[in-house]
Design an enzyme around this catalytic site. Structure first.
Site, mmCIF file in Angstrom:
data_model
loop_
_atom_site.group_PDB
_atom_site.id
_atom_site.type_symbol
_atom_site.label_atom_id
_atom_site.label_comp_id
_atom_site.label_asym_id
_atom_site.label_seq_id
_atom_site.Cartn_x
_atom_site.Cartn_y
_atom_site.Cartn_z
ATOM 1 N N ASP A 66 0.839 -1.189 0.000
ATOM 2 C CA ASP A 66 0.000 0.000 0.000
ATOM 3 C C ASP A 66 0.880 1.248 0.000
ATOM 4 O O ASP A 66 2.005 1.225 0.495
ATOM 5 C CB ASP A 66 -0.884 0.031 1.249
ATOM 6 C CG ASP A 66 -1.880 -1.118 1.275
ATOM 7 O OD1 ASP A 66 -2.345 -1.518 0.194
ATOM 8 O OD2 ASP A 66 -2.196 -1.610 2.372
ATOM 9 N N ASP A 114 -6.456 2.132 7.615
ATOM 10 C CA ASP A 114 -5.121 2.715 7.767
ATOM 11 C C ASP A 114 -5.217 4.230 7.879
ATOM 12 O O ASP A 114 -6.307 4.811 7.856
ATOM 13 C CB ASP A 114 -4.194 2.292 6.616
ATOM 14 C CG ASP A 114 -4.705 2.725 5.250
ATOM 15 O OD1 ASP A 114 -5.206 3.859 5.133
ATOM 16 O OD2 ASP A 114 -4.620 1.935 4.296
ATOM 17 N N ARG A 120 -3.624 -4.977 7.662
ATOM 18 C CA ARG A 120 -4.633 -3.986 8.021
ATOM 19 C C ARG A 120 -5.842 -4.656 8.671
ATOM 20 O O ARG A 120 -6.398 -4.164 9.657
ATOM 21 C CB ARG A 120 -5.064 -3.190 6.791
ATOM 22 C CG ARG A 120 -4.043 -2.145 6.360
ATOM 23 C CD ARG A 120 -4.498 -1.403 5.122
ATOM 24 N NE ARG A 120 -4.565 -2.270 3.956
ATOM 25 C CZ ARG A 120 -5.527 -2.223 3.040
ATOM 26 N NH1 ARG A 120 -6.529 -1.373 3.180
ATOM 27 N NH2 ARG A 120 -5.498 -3.026 1.995
ATOM 28 N N TYR A 131 6.079 -8.533 9.155
ATOM 29 C CA TYR A 131 5.707 -7.120 9.143
ATOM 30 C C TYR A 131 5.867 -6.516 10.534
ATOM 31 O O TYR A 131 5.682 -7.202 11.547
ATOM 32 C CB TYR A 131 4.240 -6.939 8.727
ATOM 33 C CG TYR A 131 3.921 -7.360 7.315
ATOM 34 C CD1 TYR A 131 3.901 -6.424 6.279
ATOM 35 C CD2 TYR A 131 3.610 -8.682 7.009
ATOM 36 C CE1 TYR A 131 3.581 -6.805 4.973
ATOM 37 C CE2 TYR A 131 3.302 -9.071 5.723
ATOM 38 C CZ TYR A 131 3.292 -8.123 4.711
ATOM 39 O OH TYR A 131 2.977 -8.505 3.424
#
Length: 287
Positions: free
Chosen positions: A42, A84, A185, A70
Site C-alpha cells: 500500500d 489505515d 490492516r 511485518y
C-alpha cells in the site's frame, strides 16, 4: 547491473509512494524498461519489495516468499474505512489497557484461521479491483457491495508468530510473521475489535518475504530462492538447450512434481507428470 537483462533484487519502498510509482523510479534509475514487482505494498506502507527484470519477471509465482514478516503500529480508537492512516474519519479517546491484556490478545491470533480482506484492497470482484468498487457508487450498487470495511468472502491465513514491540497508549506496535495473502490492516482492525474498540494502522513495514530482505539492492541468484527442488538431467544437455522432448527416465528424480534444472548458463523449470515431462519455462539465463 546495466549489463544484465535478468535481474532479481529486493528494494526498500518508501512510505507514501505507490508500488507502481516506485517501480517506475527504479526503471529510470537502472535504464531498464521491462521490470516488475511481486506483492503490492500500500502507498502508506514501506519496506521489502521484490523486483525483477527480463526473464526473471516470469519467476514470481515460483519464488518462496513465506513467511512474510511485518512491523505495524495500530492506533486504538481511530476509525478508517481503509483500515489505515489514509482515510481516518474519527478518533475516539479511550482509556489505556493493561499491557498484559495487549500481549494476551495478540497471542489469540496465532495459528490457522479465516480472515476477511479489506474493501480497500486489490482483490478482484467480477473483474474489478475492490478499491475501485468501494470508491464508485454505481459499481458498488451494481456488484451488490456493502460499505462496511470488509469484503464478504473469507480467506485462509496463518499467523506463525506475533509479538508486542511497544505499547504507548493509544499506539500498539507489533511484529507478525504470516502466510502469503494475509492482510495486516485486517489483522490490526481485528486486534482492536477484540479489545472492544476501533483501530487503524498508522505504520506498516514489510521486513521480509521468506529469505528476501533488503540488502541495498544486491543482485540475487534466483535458483537460491525458488520454491522448487533441484533436479538433474542425465541425458544430452543439447536436448535442454534446444528445447527438445525430454524423457522422465533421464532425470535423477523421476517422481511427479515441478523442478528446476541447471544447464550451461541457463536453467529450466520442468514438470514431471506420470512419466511425461513438460517445460514450464526454459532457457532462463543466469546472470
Amino acid at each position: 547491473m546495466e549489463n544484465c537483462k535478468n535481474i532479481l533484487f529486493v528494494a526498500n519502498k518508501p512510505i507514501f509512494v505507490s508500488s507502481n510509482k516506485f517501480l517506475n523510479q527504479l526503471k529510470r534509475k537502472y535504464g531498464i524498461k521491462k521490470m516488475g514487482f511481486s506483492g503490492t505494498l500500500d502507498p502508506f506502507a514501506c519496506g521489502c519489495l521484490i523486483i525483477a527484470s527480463g526473464q526473471y519477471t516470469r519467476l514470481f509465482r515460483f519464488l518462496k516468499k513465506t513467511p512474510k514478516t511485518y512491523i505495524a503500529t495500530l492506533m486504538l480508537g481511530a476509525y478508517s474505512p481503509s483500515l489505515d492512516i489514509e482515510k481516518i474519519e474519527t478518533i475516539t479517546q479511550i482509556d489505556p489497557f493493561e499491557k498484559d491484556l495487549i500481549i494476551n490478545t495478540l497471542k489469540e491470533f496465532l495459528g490457522k484461521q479465516k480472515q476477511l480482506p479489506p474493501k480497500y484492497s486489490a482483490k478482484r470482484i467480477n473483474g474489478q479491483r475492490a478499491y475501485n468498487l468501494i470508491e464508485n457508487a454505481e459499481l458498488r450498487i451494481e456488484n451488490n457491495i456493502s460499505q462496511n470495511v470488509y469484503l464478504e468472502k473469507e480467506i485462509d491465513i496463518e499467523i506463525f508468530d506475533i509479538e508486542l514491540i511497544n505499547y504507548s497508549h493509544p499506539f500498539i506496535t507489533f511484529k507478525a510473521s504470516v502466510s502469503e495473502g494475509t492482510y495486516i490492516r485486517s489483522l490490526g482492525f481485528d486486534i482492536a475489535k477484540k479489545l472492544g474498540v476501533d483501530g487503524a494502522l498508522t505504520y506498516l513495514e514489510r521486513v521480509n518475504e521468506g529469505k528476501f530482505h533488503y540488502e541495498c539492492e544486491k543482485l540475487l541468484n534466483p535458483t537460491e530462492y525458488l520454491d522448487l527442488d533441484e533436479n538433474v538431467y542425465l541425458g544430452d544437455i543439447e536436448n535442454l538447450i534446444l528445447g527438445r522432448k525430454l524423457n522422465a527416465n533421464d532425470f535423477k528424480i523421476k517422481k511427479n512434481g515441478q523442478y528446476y534444472v541447471k544447464f550451461d548458463r541457463f536453467f529450466a523449470i520442468i514438470e514431471i507428470q506420470d512419466e511425461k515431462v513438460s517445460y514450464i519455462l526454459n532457457r532462463i539465463e543466469l546472470c
